[in-house]
Design an enzyme around this catalytic site. Structure first.
Site, PDB file in Angstrom:
ATOM      1  N   SER A  45     -38.085 -36.734   9.959  1.00  0.00           N
ATOM      2  CA  SER A  45     -36.917 -37.158   9.187  1.00  0.00           C
ATOM      3  C   SER A  45     -35.696 -37.286  10.081  1.00  0.00           C
ATOM      4  O   SER A  45     -35.559 -36.574  11.084  1.00  0.00           O
ATOM      5  CB  SER A  45     -36.660 -36.104   8.110  1.00  0.00           C
TER       6      SER A  45
ATOM      7  N   TYR B 274     -35.794 -26.417   5.434  1.00  0.00           N
ATOM      8  CA  TYR B 274     -36.593 -27.653   5.434  1.00  0.00           C
ATOM      9  C   TYR B 274     -36.379 -28.440   6.733  1.00  0.00           C
ATOM     10  O   TYR B 274     -37.320 -28.823   7.415  1.00  0.00           O
ATOM     11  CB  TYR B 274     -36.225 -28.539   4.219  1.00  0.00           C
TER      12      TYR B 274
ATOM     13  N   LYS C 158     -38.964 -29.410  10.132  1.00  0.00           N
ATOM     14  CA  LYS C 158     -39.232 -30.717  10.763  1.00  0.00           C
ATOM     15  C   LYS C 158     -38.998 -30.616  12.275  1.00  0.00           C
ATOM     16  O   LYS C 158     -39.762 -31.143  13.070  1.00  0.00           O
ATOM     17  CB  LYS C 158     -38.350 -31.815  10.151  1.00  0.00           C
TER      18      LYS C 158
HETATM   19  C1  UD1 Z   1     -32.190 -35.387   1.928  1.00  0.00           C
HETATM   20  C2  UD1 Z   1     -32.207 -34.483   3.106  1.00  0.00           C
HETATM   21  C3  UD1 Z   1     -33.129 -35.030   4.145  1.00  0.00           C
HETATM   22  C4  UD1 Z   1     -34.506 -35.151   3.602  1.00  0.00           C
HETATM   23  C5  UD1 Z   1     -34.503 -35.987   2.356  1.00  0.00           C
HETATM   24  C6  UD1 Z   1     -35.875 -35.800   1.741  1.00  0.00           C
HETATM   25  C7  UD1 Z   1     -29.975 -33.417   3.178  1.00  0.00           C
HETATM   26  C8  UD1 Z   1     -28.738 -33.242   3.977  1.00  0.00           C
HETATM   27  N1  UD1 Z   1     -30.863 -34.300   3.649  1.00  0.00           N
HETATM   28  O1  UD1 Z   1     -31.614 -36.614   2.361  1.00  0.00           O
HETATM   29  O2  UD1 Z   1     -33.181 -34.149   5.241  1.00  0.00           O
HETATM   30  O3  UD1 Z   1     -35.357 -35.686   4.561  1.00  0.00           O
HETATM   31  O4  UD1 Z   1     -33.504 -35.558   1.445  1.00  0.00           O
HETATM   32  O5  UD1 Z   1     -35.931 -36.200   0.454  1.00  0.00           O
HETATM   33  O6  UD1 Z   1     -30.119 -32.799   2.144  1.00  0.00           O
HETATM   34  N2  UD1 Z   1     -26.365 -38.097  -4.044  1.00  0.00           N
HETATM   35  C9  UD1 Z   1     -25.480 -38.079  -5.093  1.00  0.00           C
HETATM   36  N3  UD1 Z   1     -25.901 -37.656  -6.316  1.00  0.00           N
HETATM   37  C10 UD1 Z   1     -27.192 -37.236  -6.545  1.00  0.00           C
HETATM   38  C11 UD1 Z   1     -28.105 -37.256  -5.458  1.00  0.00           C
HETATM   39  C12 UD1 Z   1     -27.654 -37.687  -4.226  1.00  0.00           C
HETATM   40  O7  UD1 Z   1     -24.314 -38.436  -4.946  1.00  0.00           O
HETATM   41  O8  UD1 Z   1     -27.524 -36.847  -7.664  1.00  0.00           O
HETATM   42  C13 UD1 Z   1     -25.914 -38.582  -2.731  1.00  0.00           C
HETATM   43  C14 UD1 Z   1     -25.981 -37.522  -1.652  1.00  0.00           C
HETATM   44  O9  UD1 Z   1     -24.805 -36.778  -1.591  1.00  0.00           O
HETATM   45  C15 UD1 Z   1     -26.203 -38.393  -0.417  1.00  0.00           C
HETATM   46  C16 UD1 Z   1     -26.984 -39.601  -0.926  1.00  0.00           C
HETATM   47  O10 UD1 Z   1     -26.779 -39.614  -2.340  1.00  0.00           O
HETATM   48  O11 UD1 Z   1     -24.972 -38.833   0.050  1.00  0.00           O
HETATM   49  C17 UD1 Z   1     -28.454 -39.524  -0.629  1.00  0.00           C
HETATM   50  O12 UD1 Z   1     -28.945 -38.262  -1.064  1.00  0.00           O
HETATM   51  P1  UD1 Z   1     -30.484 -37.905  -1.081  1.00  0.00           P
HETATM   52  O13 UD1 Z   1     -31.261 -38.964  -1.744  1.00  0.00           O
HETATM   53  O14 UD1 Z   1     -30.621 -36.506  -1.601  1.00  0.00           O
HETATM   54  O15 UD1 Z   1     -30.898 -37.957   0.447  1.00  0.00           O
HETATM   55  P2  UD1 Z   1     -30.314 -37.197   1.740  1.00  0.00           P
HETATM   56  O16 UD1 Z   1     -29.398 -36.114   1.353  1.00  0.00           O
HETATM   57  O17 UD1 Z   1     -29.776 -38.234   2.657  1.00  0.00           O
END
Ligand code: UD1
Length: 349
Positions: free
Chosen positions: A126, A151, A155
């Protein structure tokens, strides 16, 4: 026909990869303990490819069961190892479960490879290993930052285990794939992401809100140092991502890898904000995604997107789908799940 073992093959990225492997003519054996997936995924795979993959309900933490599986299915040419726990928040609450699952599974497979003469290994890693990179876009040479969660640490440690094993024994050949943010579903809508309970990731939360399963999406943070204040990620189509695994396996089988361990970023090279994702989703699908801004989520990285040049030039893989089509595929899949729920309900009445 080469035989590929896919651990975690009923999961989200795993199932899409099984489809692409079968389409490319590979024979697939899935090992999965169904801890975060559903056996019905096999029906979806069979509908798309016409082939039902061999399935073994095994937890990769169980060395003896894995050993028996290799004896039962001799002649496996390569392993793609997806099986792992992947929820960041859960890993903070249950670190030992994460270290045990993710590290033991990898160690078991690496130990069994020489015993069963399996030389080739593809690992699901990742972009989390980069943390908040100093420079964007991020290349494979960017320094690994201290992990923000157990997590993420698993990795990093898994990558180190693969490197150390390869250096200790010239038998192994591995490709580590560092995924950015996989989204979307197969265009047939026969398979897609199936989160257990409340989704942690953005896209399943978006689609479940749009379909009415959730009242509103919480946008985590609006005061980041980005053009619209929300976080930026590199969202990559899951079928594009799956195809990279087929290319990686072929590269190993054809002995084209230049090093014992090669590492590739799998992203589009384009960063999109949370708001851009919501707006584009609403536009292409003609549906509203009620949302409100809330505080930042702990451990979130402000912005990260890939420099995919090395994967483009050396692996010979490029992300092709547009984000618009990808967001349409995510919606088609959520709509199909809703239809299935409605049919089930009416048949129970
Ligand atoms: C996360 C993990 C990453 C992992 C991946 C696996 C972190 C920092 N990173 O990625 O290591 O490999 O998941 O699934 O946690 N968001 C919202 N509202 C929501 C959900 C998400 O605003 O309800 C935003 C988050 O703040 C982020 C973006 O959407 O900015 C993407 O979030 P997400 O899909 O959870 O992925 P990552 O955080 O990038």
């Amino acid at each position: 026909m080469a035989k590929i073992l896919v651990t975690g093959g009923t999961g989200y990225i795993g199932s899409h990869t099984v489809v692409e492997l079968q389409k490319a003519g590979f024979e697939v054996i899935i090992v999965d303990n169904l801890s975060n997936s559903n056996i019905d995924v096999l029906n979806g795979i069979e509908k798309i490819t016409g082939i039902r993959p061999v399935f073994e309900n095994i937890d990769c933490v169980d060395y003896v069961a894995l050993d028996r599986m290799f004896e039962k299915h001799p002649g496996i040419d390569a392993i793609i190892h997806f099986a792992a726990s992947k929820a960041v928040g859960e890993s903070v609450e249950k670190p030992l479960m994460y270290y045990r699952n993710n590290l033991t599974s990898l160690i078991n497979l690496q130990q069994l490879m020489p015993i069963h003469k399996v030389k080739n290994f593809v690992f699901s890693s990742s972009c989390t290993v980069y943390g908040q990179p100093d420079e964007l876009p991020v290349t494979e040479n960017a320094p690994i930052k201290p992990a923000l969660s157990p997590y993420g640490n698993t990795k990093q440690i898994c990558e180190e285990i693969i490197q150390d094993t390869a250096h200790s024994n010239s038998f192994y050949r591995s490709i580590i794939l560092r995924y950015f943010n996989p989204i979307g579903a197969h265009p047939s809508a026969e398979i897609g992401e199936l989160p257990n309970g409340v989704p942690n990731n953005l896209l399943p939360f978006v689609t479940q809100t749009a379909i009415g399963l959730r009242k509103e999406l919480k946008v985590f943070g609006s005061d980041y140092n980005t053009p619209d204040g929300t976080c930026i990620r590199d969202y990559i189509n899951v079928v594009d991502l799956a195809k990279a695994h087929v290319i990686a396996v072929k590269r190993l089988l054809e002995e084209k890898a230049e090093k014992a361990v090669e590492i590739f970023n799998l992203g589009t090279g384009r960063g999109l904000s949370v708001l851009e994702i919501i707006k584009t989703f609403e536009k292409v699908n003609g549906v509203a995604v009620p949302h409100q801004f809330v505080g930042r989520r702990e451990g979130d990285i402000e912005q990260v997107w890939a420099d995919p040049t090395y994967a483009n030039n050396v692996l010979g893989w490029k992300a092709e789908e547009t984000v618009e089509d990808t967001l349409k595929s995510a919606w088609a899949w959520e709509t199909k799940l809703a239809q299935q729920r409605a049919e089930k309900k009416s048949s129970e009445e």
